[in-house]
Design a protein around this motif. Structure first.
Motif, short mmCIF file in Angstrom:
data_model
loop_
_atom_site.label_atom_id
_atom_site.label_comp_id
_atom_site.label_asym_id
_atom_site.label_seq_id
_atom_site.Cartn_x
_atom_site.Cartn_y
_atom_site.Cartn_z
N LEU A 88 38.98 14.60 54.85
CA LEU A 88 39.90 15.43 54.02
C LEU A 88 41.22 15.20 54.74
N GLU A 89 42.13 15.00 53.85
CA GLU A 89 43.71 14.78 54.29
C GLU A 89 44.50 16.05 53.67
N TRP A 90 45.51 16.01 54.43
CA TRP A 90 46.45 17.07 54.10
C TRP A 90 47.16 17.08 52.74
N ARG A 91 47.18 16.07 52.25
CA ARG A 91 47.74 15.74 50.65
C ARG A 91 46.84 16.63 49.67
N ASP A 92 45.51 16.73 50.29
CA ASP A 92 44.55 17.31 49.21
C ASP A 92 44.34 18.67 49.44
N VAL A 93 45.24 19.25 50.40
CA VAL A 93 44.97 20.78 50.57
C VAL A 93 46.32 21.49 50.10
N ASP A 94 45.84 22.57 49.37
CA ASP A 94 47.03 23.50 48.98
C ASP A 94 46.84 24.86 49.48
N LEU A 95 47.31 25.30 50.45
CA LEU A 95 47.01 26.53 51.19
C LEU A 95 47.82 27.74 50.15
N GLY A 96 49.01 27.38 49.56
CA GLY A 96 49.45 28.42 48.73
C GLY A 96 48.52 28.72 47.36
N ALA A 97 47.88 27.96 46.95
CA ALA A 97 46.65 28.06 45.87
C ALA A 97 45.24 28.46 46.36
N GLY A 98 45.31 28.21 47.58
CA GLY A 98 44.08 28.14 48.34
C GLY A 98 42.75 27.44 47.91
N ARG A 99 43.17 25.99 47.85
CA ARG A 99 42.20 25.00 47.41
C ARG A 99 42.22 23.77 48.17
N VAL A 100 40.97 23.11 48.24
CA VAL A 100 41.06 21.80 48.67
C VAL A 100 40.50 20.67 47.69
N LEU A 101 40.74 19.67 47.88
CA LEU A 101 40.06 18.55 47.10
C LEU A 101 39.60 17.51 48.12
N PHE A 102 37.92 17.21 47.68
CA PHE A 102 37.24 16.24 48.39
C PHE A 102 37.23 15.16 47.37
N ARG A 103 37.99 14.16 47.82
CA ARG A 103 37.92 12.65 46.94
C ARG A 103 36.63 11.80 47.32
N ASN A 104 36.23 10.97 46.27
CA ASN A 104 35.21 10.39 46.58
C ASN A 104 33.99 10.52 47.27
N THR A 105 33.30 11.72 46.88
CA THR A 105 32.37 12.21 47.69
C THR A 105 31.10 11.37 47.53
N LYS A 106 30.11 11.83 48.14
CA LYS A 106 28.57 11.17 48.23
C LYS A 106 28.21 10.63 46.92
N ASN A 107 28.43 11.41 46.03
CA ASN A 107 27.83 11.38 44.49
C ASN A 107 28.89 10.50 43.59
N GLY A 108 30.11 10.03 44.18
CA GLY A 108 30.88 9.20 43.40
C GLY A 108 31.94 10.01 42.91
N THR A 109 31.94 11.00 42.87
CA THR A 109 33.09 12.09 42.18
C THR A 109 33.83 12.61 43.41
N SER A 110 34.82 13.18 42.82
CA SER A 110 35.73 14.04 43.56
C SER A 110 35.64 15.63 42.85
N ARG A 111 35.94 16.45 43.90
CA ARG A 111 35.83 17.81 43.53
C ARG A 111 36.65 18.74 44.19
N GLU A 112 37.10 19.81 43.49
CA GLU A 112 37.99 20.97 44.11
C GLU A 112 37.30 22.00 44.30
N ILE A 113 37.51 22.88 45.52
CA ILE A 113 36.87 24.13 45.74
C ILE A 113 37.93 25.11 46.09
N PRO A 114 37.81 26.32 46.02
CA PRO A 114 38.60 27.48 46.56
C PRO A 114 38.45 27.90 47.76
N LEU A 115 39.30 28.17 48.51
CA LEU A 115 39.14 28.54 50.12
C LEU A 115 39.25 30.03 50.03
#
Length: 224
Positions: A88-115
């Motif tokens: 996880l990189e800081w460019r994919d963390v949005d603390l204001g919106a409370g979300r992070v993005l996981f890029r290129n995960t194990k199943n070959g896709t990216s996904r965003e989750i709320p915090l």
């Protein structure tokens, strides 16, 4: 068992490739004959982390290895894979919106989750000057789960007398989170989106209705 399966399966694919191009004269044997298949659930871990076990681990890590403590809290409360947190990189963390993005995960896709609020507070306490969010004690990215986590589990004797598939490992954090999601009655689609499963079969492993769920189902039938 899973490693043997991958090795045998890879070898079989090489031989299939060679046979199709007439480099070898015989078809490779069936996957079943060379151990490239596993019986259903034969490699599944069964251990979940209880709240008291997790608290004991966190208490010890907070004193010994604050970096591993932060990583452990994040993985436990986000149900993410270790690799997703480690990359996880800081460019994919949005603390204001409370979300992070996981890029290129194990199943070959990216996904965003709320915090959750707890995770937002945790991330606000981490120095954002490096590209990676979670770094080891020497300021280097994690390539494997923290050794301090394994040391603490051993010192707390949480695996004493346990079989191999019932041992508490770092991945048990994700397994435990998925189990709690399944028990909470969260819709299947939401479970898949949060944990990053492509197929319902993985999520269904954790969706056990239990007695309360079965009683609700029977009540629904009774209203008919």
């Amino acid at each position: 068992a899973r490693t043997r399966q991958y090795a045998c399966l890879t070898l079989r694919l090489v031989l299939e490739h060679a046979f199709a191009r007439r480099k070898v004269s015989e078809m490779p044997p069936r996957a079943k004959l060379i151990g490239a298949t596993l019986k259903p659930d034969s490699n599944r871990r069964t251990r979940t982390v209880t709240p008291s076990e997790l608290q004991a681990i966190l208490d010890a890590l907070a004193k010994r290895d604050p970096n591993a403590y932060q990583l452990t809290v994040f993985c436990a409360l986000s149900c993410c894979r270790f690799s997703e947190a480690a990359n996880l990189e800081w460019r994919d963390v949005d603390l204001g919106a409370g979300r992070v993005l996981f890029r290129n995960t194990k199943n070959g896709t990216s996904r965003e989750i709320p915090l959750s609020e707890t995770l937002v507070a945790l991330l606000k306490g981490i120095d954002p000057s490096q590209s990676r969010v979670f770094l080891g004690n020497q300021g280097k990215p994690y390539t494997q789960s923290p050794k301090s986590f394994r040391d603490v589990v051993e010192e707390l004797k949480l695996n004493d007398g346990r079989s191999k598939l019932d041992r508490l490992v770092f991945h048990s954090l994700r397994h435990s989170g998925a189990t709690r999601l399944g028990q909470s009655g969260i819709p299947l689609r939401d479970m898949m989106d949060l944990a990053g499963w492509k197929t319902p079969s993985m999520a269904l492993r954790y969706q056990h209705s239990g007695d309360a769920g079965r009683r609700r189902a029977m009540s629904a039938l009774e209203t008919m």
